[in-house]
Design an enzyme around this catalytic site. Structure first.
Site, PDB file in Angstrom:
ATOM      1  N   SER A   8       0.849  -1.194   0.000  1.00  0.00           N
ATOM      2  CA  SER A   8       0.000   0.000   0.000  1.00  0.00           C
ATOM      3  C   SER A   8       0.884   1.244   0.000  1.00  0.00           C
ATOM      4  O   SER A   8       1.627   1.499   0.953  1.00  0.00           O
ATOM      5  CB  SER A   8      -0.900   0.007   1.233  1.00  0.00           C
ATOM      6  OG  SER A   8      -1.402   1.317   1.414  1.00  0.00           O
ATOM      7  N   HIS A  33      -1.015  -1.181  -4.482  1.00  0.00           N
ATOM      8  CA  HIS A  33      -2.298  -0.895  -3.837  1.00  0.00           C
ATOM      9  C   HIS A  33      -2.394   0.612  -3.577  1.00  0.00           C
ATOM     10  O   HIS A  33      -1.551   1.187  -2.881  1.00  0.00           O
ATOM     11  CB  HIS A  33      -2.405  -1.681  -2.530  1.00  0.00           C
ATOM     12  CG  HIS A  33      -3.729  -1.550  -1.848  1.00  0.00           C
ATOM     13  ND1 HIS A  33      -4.836  -2.272  -2.235  1.00  0.00           N
ATOM     14  CD2 HIS A  33      -4.125  -0.770  -0.803  1.00  0.00           C
ATOM     15  CE1 HIS A  33      -5.862  -1.954  -1.455  1.00  0.00           C
ATOM     16  NE2 HIS A  33      -5.452  -1.042  -0.584  1.00  0.00           N
ATOM     17  N   ASP A  35      -4.625   3.686  -2.132  1.00  0.00           N
ATOM     18  CA  ASP A  35      -5.730   4.016  -1.233  1.00  0.00           C
ATOM     19  C   ASP A  35      -6.216   5.436  -1.468  1.00  0.00           C
ATOM     20  O   ASP A  35      -5.490   6.396  -1.199  1.00  0.00           O
ATOM     21  CB  ASP A  35      -5.272   3.868   0.222  1.00  0.00           C
ATOM     22  CG  ASP A  35      -5.065   2.417   0.592  1.00  0.00           C
ATOM     23  OD1 ASP A  35      -6.044   1.653   0.532  1.00  0.00           O
ATOM     24  OD2 ASP A  35      -3.928   2.048   0.921  1.00  0.00           O
ATOM     25  N   MET A  37      -8.879   8.309  -0.465  1.00  0.00           N
ATOM     26  CA  MET A  37      -9.784   8.678   0.644  1.00  0.00           C
ATOM     27  C   MET A  37     -10.292  10.099   0.450  1.00  0.00           C
ATOM     28  O   MET A  37      -9.540  10.973   0.024  1.00  0.00           O
ATOM     29  CB  MET A  37      -9.023   8.608   1.971  1.00  0.00           C
ATOM     30  CG  MET A  37      -8.364   7.276   2.231  1.00  0.00           C
ATOM     31  SD  MET A  37      -7.442   7.346   3.773  1.00  0.00           S
ATOM     32  CE  MET A  37      -6.650   5.732   3.741  1.00  0.00           C
ATOM     33  N   HIS A  66      -8.159   1.203  -4.327  1.00  0.00           N
ATOM     34  CA  HIS A  66      -9.140   0.963  -3.254  1.00  0.00           C
ATOM     35  C   HIS A  66      -9.797   2.302  -2.942  1.00  0.00           C
ATOM     36  O   HIS A  66      -9.185   3.172  -2.326  1.00  0.00           O
ATOM     37  CB  HIS A  66      -8.372   0.386  -2.052  1.00  0.00           C
ATOM     38  CG  HIS A  66      -9.190   0.216  -0.815  1.00  0.00           C
ATOM     39  ND1 HIS A  66      -8.609  -0.011   0.421  1.00  0.00           N
ATOM     40  CD2 HIS A  66     -10.529   0.224  -0.608  1.00  0.00           C
ATOM     41  CE1 HIS A  66      -9.562  -0.131   1.332  1.00  0.00           C
ATOM     42  NE2 HIS A  66     -10.736   0.023   0.740  1.00  0.00           N
ATOM     43  N   MET A  68     -12.017   4.625  -1.046  1.00  0.00           N
ATOM     44  CA  MET A  68     -12.740   4.865   0.211  1.00  0.00           C
ATOM     45  C   MET A  68     -13.403   6.222   0.076  1.00  0.00           C
ATOM     46  O   MET A  68     -13.065   7.181   0.777  1.00  0.00           O
ATOM     47  CB  MET A  68     -11.751   4.808   1.386  1.00  0.00           C
ATOM     48  CG  MET A  68     -11.323   3.386   1.717  1.00  0.00           C
ATOM     49  SD  MET A  68      -9.787   3.321   2.655  1.00  0.00           S
ATOM     50  CE  MET A  68      -8.612   3.372   1.311  1.00  0.00           C
ATOM     51  N   MET A 137     -11.697  -5.600   4.994  1.00  0.00           N
ATOM     52  CA  MET A 137     -10.960  -4.625   5.804  1.00  0.00           C
ATOM     53  C   MET A 137     -10.708  -5.229   7.183  1.00  0.00           C
ATOM     54  O   MET A 137     -11.653  -5.556   7.900  1.00  0.00           O
ATOM     55  CB  MET A 137     -11.775  -3.337   5.984  1.00  0.00           C
ATOM     56  CG  MET A 137     -11.783  -2.382   4.813  1.00  0.00           C
ATOM     57  SD  MET A 137     -10.189  -1.803   4.171  1.00  0.00           S
ATOM     58  CE  MET A 137      -9.277  -1.317   5.620  1.00  0.00           C
ATOM     59  N   PHE A 143      -6.689   4.859   7.782  1.00  0.00           N
ATOM     60  CA  PHE A 143      -5.314   5.089   8.216  1.00  0.00           C
ATOM     61  C   PHE A 143      -4.476   3.821   8.115  1.00  0.00           C
ATOM     62  O   PHE A 143      -4.994   2.718   8.310  1.00  0.00           O
ATOM     63  CB  PHE A 143      -5.294   5.554   9.689  1.00  0.00           C
ATOM     64  CG  PHE A 143      -6.144   6.773   9.929  1.00  0.00           C
ATOM     65  CD1 PHE A 143      -5.640   8.046   9.705  1.00  0.00           C
ATOM     66  CD2 PHE A 143      -7.467   6.636  10.342  1.00  0.00           C
ATOM     67  CE1 PHE A 143      -6.443   9.172   9.900  1.00  0.00           C
ATOM     68  CE2 PHE A 143      -8.280   7.745  10.539  1.00  0.00           C
ATOM     69  CZ  PHE A 143      -7.765   9.018  10.315  1.00  0.00           C
ATOM     70  N   GLY A 144      -3.200   4.016   7.847  1.00  0.00           N
ATOM     71  CA  GLY A 144      -2.265   2.898   7.900  1.00  0.00           C
ATOM     72  C   GLY A 144      -1.797   2.693   9.330  1.00  0.00           C
ATOM     73  O   GLY A 144      -2.078   3.511  10.216  1.00  0.00           O
ATOM     74  N   GLY A 145      -1.118   1.595   9.569  1.00  0.00           N
ATOM     75  CA  GLY A 145      -0.464   1.370  10.854  1.00  0.00           C
ATOM     76  C   GLY A 145      -1.374   1.022  12.019  1.00  0.00           C
ATOM     77  O   GLY A 145      -0.980   1.188  13.173  1.00  0.00           O
ATOM     78  N   ASP A 175      -6.833  -6.365   3.923  1.00  0.00           N
ATOM     79  CA  ASP A 175      -6.181  -5.059   3.989  1.00  0.00           C
ATOM     80  C   ASP A 175      -6.259  -4.481   5.394  1.00  0.00           C
ATOM     81  O   ASP A 175      -7.343  -4.217   5.901  1.00  0.00           O
ATOM     82  CB  ASP A 175      -6.896  -4.152   2.966  1.00  0.00           C
ATOM     83  CG  ASP A 175      -6.263  -2.782   2.839  1.00  0.00           C
ATOM     84  OD1 ASP A 175      -5.206  -2.542   3.434  1.00  0.00           O
ATOM     85  OD2 ASP A 175      -6.848  -1.951   2.107  1.00  0.00           O
ATOM     86  N   GLY A 177      -3.270  -3.970   8.917  1.00  0.00           N
ATOM     87  CA  GLY A 177      -2.611  -4.664  10.019  1.00  0.00           C
ATOM     88  C   GLY A 177      -1.912  -5.957   9.652  1.00  0.00           C
ATOM     89  O   GLY A 177      -1.672  -6.804  10.520  1.00  0.00           O
ATOM     90  N   GLY A 197       1.020  -2.054   4.192  1.00  0.00           N
ATOM     91  CA  GLY A 197       1.537  -0.692   4.097  1.00  0.00           C
ATOM     92  C   GLY A 197       2.719  -0.484   5.008  1.00  0.00           C
ATOM     93  O   GLY A 197       3.879  -0.566   4.584  1.00  0.00           O
ATOM     94  N   SER A 198       2.451  -0.273   6.296  1.00  0.00           N
ATOM     95  CA  SER A 198       3.550   0.059   7.210  1.00  0.00           C
ATOM     96  C   SER A 198       4.550  -1.083   7.368  1.00  0.00           C
ATOM     97  O   SER A 198       5.745  -0.829   7.524  1.00  0.00           O
ATOM     98  CB  SER A 198       3.004   0.499   8.567  1.00  0.00           C
ATOM     99  OG  SER A 198       1.889  -0.249   8.933  1.00  0.00           O
TER     100      SER A 198
HETATM  101  C1  DX5 Z   1      -6.466   1.674   5.264  1.00  0.00           C
HETATM  102  C2  DX5 Z   1      -5.978   1.272   3.895  1.00  0.00           C
HETATM  103  C3  DX5 Z   1      -4.859   0.334   3.910  1.00  0.00           C
HETATM  104  C4  DX5 Z   1      -3.644   0.801   4.658  1.00  0.00           C
HETATM  105  C5  DX5 Z   1      -3.014  -0.421   5.242  1.00  0.00           C
HETATM  106  O1  DX5 Z   1      -7.641   2.371   5.148  1.00  0.00           O
HETATM  107  O2  DX5 Z   1      -7.017   0.705   3.128  1.00  0.00           O
HETATM  108  O3  DX5 Z   1      -4.519  -0.090   2.600  1.00  0.00           O
HETATM  109  O4  DX5 Z   1      -2.719   1.489   3.879  1.00  0.00           O
HETATM  110  O5  DX5 Z   1      -1.980  -0.043   6.045  1.00  0.00           O
HETATM  111  P1  DX5 Z   1      -1.295  -1.054   7.064  1.00  0.00           P
HETATM  112  O6  DX5 Z   1      -0.778  -2.199   6.270  1.00  0.00           O
HETATM  113  O7  DX5 Z   1      -0.209  -0.209   7.671  1.00  0.00           O
HETATM  114  O8  DX5 Z   1      -2.351  -1.450   8.055  1.00  0.00           O
HETATM  115 ZN    ZN Z   2      -6.459  -0.239   1.116  1.00  0.00          ZN
END
Ligand code: DX5
Ligand code: ZN
Length: 216
Positions: A8, A33, A35, A37, A66, A68, A137, A143-145, A175, A177, A197-198
């Site tokens: 991501s 990927h 994202d 938003m 993706h 959102m 999800m 948010f990531g992380g 997607d 964590g 992502g993270s």
């Molecule tokens: C969250 C996104 C994810 C996000 C995942 O809304 O859809 O794609 O980047 O990030 P991690 O892998 O850090 O949870």
């Molecule tokens: Zn995503």
């Protein structure tokens, strides 16, 4: 099939986005990927069409967007024009989901449907044979992380059963964590596409982490 890995780009260093894309190009990752938003469907605003246009110029692997965002159908043509291959909308953001899926297909893209953590898998029973991918999800989108929601395993299992029962070819994407600790058990549970992502971009050696996720 061997599972896929889709880093991501939300967790990439935006000051060095070009380098991040080159790293993914060189790595064993399968897709990008992306994202998107809108600050309405989710509390955060990420990046939009102009940034994706730049990323698309450098990316040598399929783009997996993706969305959102509310009323995502307003932008289907734009994403198609940017070369997006997999376009995923949220179940919770589409009043006429069946029509949205049809429109994505009419434009020549693969259609994905994402489900928020609170949405039950059974909501997809009547569209499962129409969609190319379901995105589960495993955190609340935005948010990531964030911390992985353990209940997601049950959803993967239920979705796998539904796909089998309907004789469908739908991919299961997960997607949020995803870590090196849970990746292999997620694949064992039935996940086809791991988004990370993270775990990838905060690592000292992102390329090696992608390889480890592929080997999971
Ligand atoms: C969250 C996104 C994810 C996000 C995942 O809304 O859809 O794609 O980047 O990030 P991690 O892998 O850090 O949870
Ligand atoms: Zn995503």
């Amino acid at each position: 099939m061997q599972h896929l890995v889709a880093p991501s780009m939300l967790s990439a260093d935006f000051l060095n986005l070009g380098e991040a894309i080159e790293m993914v190009n060189k790595s064993e990752a399968d897709w990008f990927h992306l994202d998107v938003m809108d600050g309405m469907f989710v509390p955060n605003i990420s990046y939009g069409l102009p940034i994706i246009k730049s990323m698309a110029q450098k990316a040598e692997k399929p783009l997996d967007a993706h969305l959102m965002i509310k009323y995502p159908e307003r932008y289907f043509e734009d994403f198609h024009d940017l070369g997006v291959e997999y376009l995923t909308v949220h179940y919770e953001a589409c009043t006429h989901l069946h029509r949205s899926i049809q429109k994505i297909h009419d434009l020549g893209m693969k259609a994905g449907v994402a489900l928020n953590p609170h949405s039950h898998i059974s909501l997809l029973e009547d569209v499962i044979t129409n969609v190319d991918m379901v995105l589960i999800m495993s955190v609340n989108p935005g948010f990531g992380g964030q911390k992985f929601i353990e209940r997601s395993y049950t959803k993967v299992t239920k979705l796998r059963e539904m796909i089998k029962r309907n004789n469908a070819n739908t991919l299961i994407q997960l997607d949020g964590g995803v870590t090196l600790d849970n990746a292999s058990s997620l694949v064992a549970a039935g996940v086809d596409v791991l988004v990370a992502g993270s775990t990838v971009f905060k690592a000292e050696n992102p390329q090696q982490v992608i390889k480890m996720l592929k080997d999971a």
